[in-house]
Design an enzyme around this catalytic site. Sequence first.
Site, short mmCIF file in Angstrom:
data_model
loop_
_atom_site.label_atom_id
_atom_site.label_comp_id
_atom_site.label_asym_id
_atom_site.label_seq_id
_atom_site.Cartn_x
_atom_site.Cartn_y
_atom_site.Cartn_z
CG ASN A 84 -9.07 1.52 1.90
OD1 ASN A 84 -9.24 2.70 1.62
ND2 ASN A 84 -9.92 0.85 2.68
CB VAL A 91 -3.23 -3.12 -2.55
CG1 VAL A 91 -4.38 -2.24 -2.99
CG2 VAL A 91 -1.90 -2.40 -2.72
CB CYS A 92 -7.39 -4.09 1.35
SG CYS A 92 -9.00 -4.80 1.72
CB VAL A 93 -8.73 -2.30 -4.19
CG1 VAL A 93 -8.10 -1.03 -3.68
CG2 VAL A 93 -7.77 -3.08 -5.04
#
Length: 173
Positions: A84, A91-93
Site C-alpha cells: 500500500n 502512501v495509499c490509504v
Amino acid sequence: MSKTNASNTLLLRRQLAELTKHPVEGFSAGLVDDDNLYEWEILIIGPHDTLYEGGFFKARLSFPPEFPLLPPKMRFITPMWHPNIYADGTVCVSILHAPGDDQYGYEDAGERWMPVHTVESILVSVISLLSSDTPNLDSPANVDAAKEVRTDLAGYRKKVRKLVRRSAEEAYD
C-alpha cells in the site's frame, strides 16, 4: 493572504502546536522549513510487535492550499516495501483519498478524507497500515510487493526487515 489561507495556516499551526505539546507515541512531526506550514517532516517509529519494529521511517506530509477540504499527500523518504506504498514512497490509504465516492468501488465515501481528520488521525492510520499482518491486496499501490506477499511471504518479510535495519542504522548516523 486570502481569508481561506489564513484559516488553513491557523489550523495547521494549531495541529502542530498540539502535537508538539502532547506528542503521540509512535511518531513525531515538525516543519521542513519554519517559513512553510504546508510541508511537514514526519518520523514514524516502527510499531512494536510488527515487521517494522525497530525502524525509523522519515516521511513528508504536503498540504494543499485547499486543506482541510482536500487531504495532504504523504510520501516516505525512507525506502519502503509495502503493497500500500508506491515505489516512490507515496502512501495509499483511504483517509488520504479525496472526498466523495471511489470511482473504482473499493472504498466507501466515509472511509475517505473528511475535513475533521487531523495530522494525528492520518499518522495513526499509517501506523495501523504498517502494523497490519495482512496488507490490503485488493488494489495495491505496489503491485510487486503485493505479488510477493501472495507468492513468497518469507521473502517479503525478509526484504522488509532489511529495510528496517537500514532505517535504524541511518537514524544513528
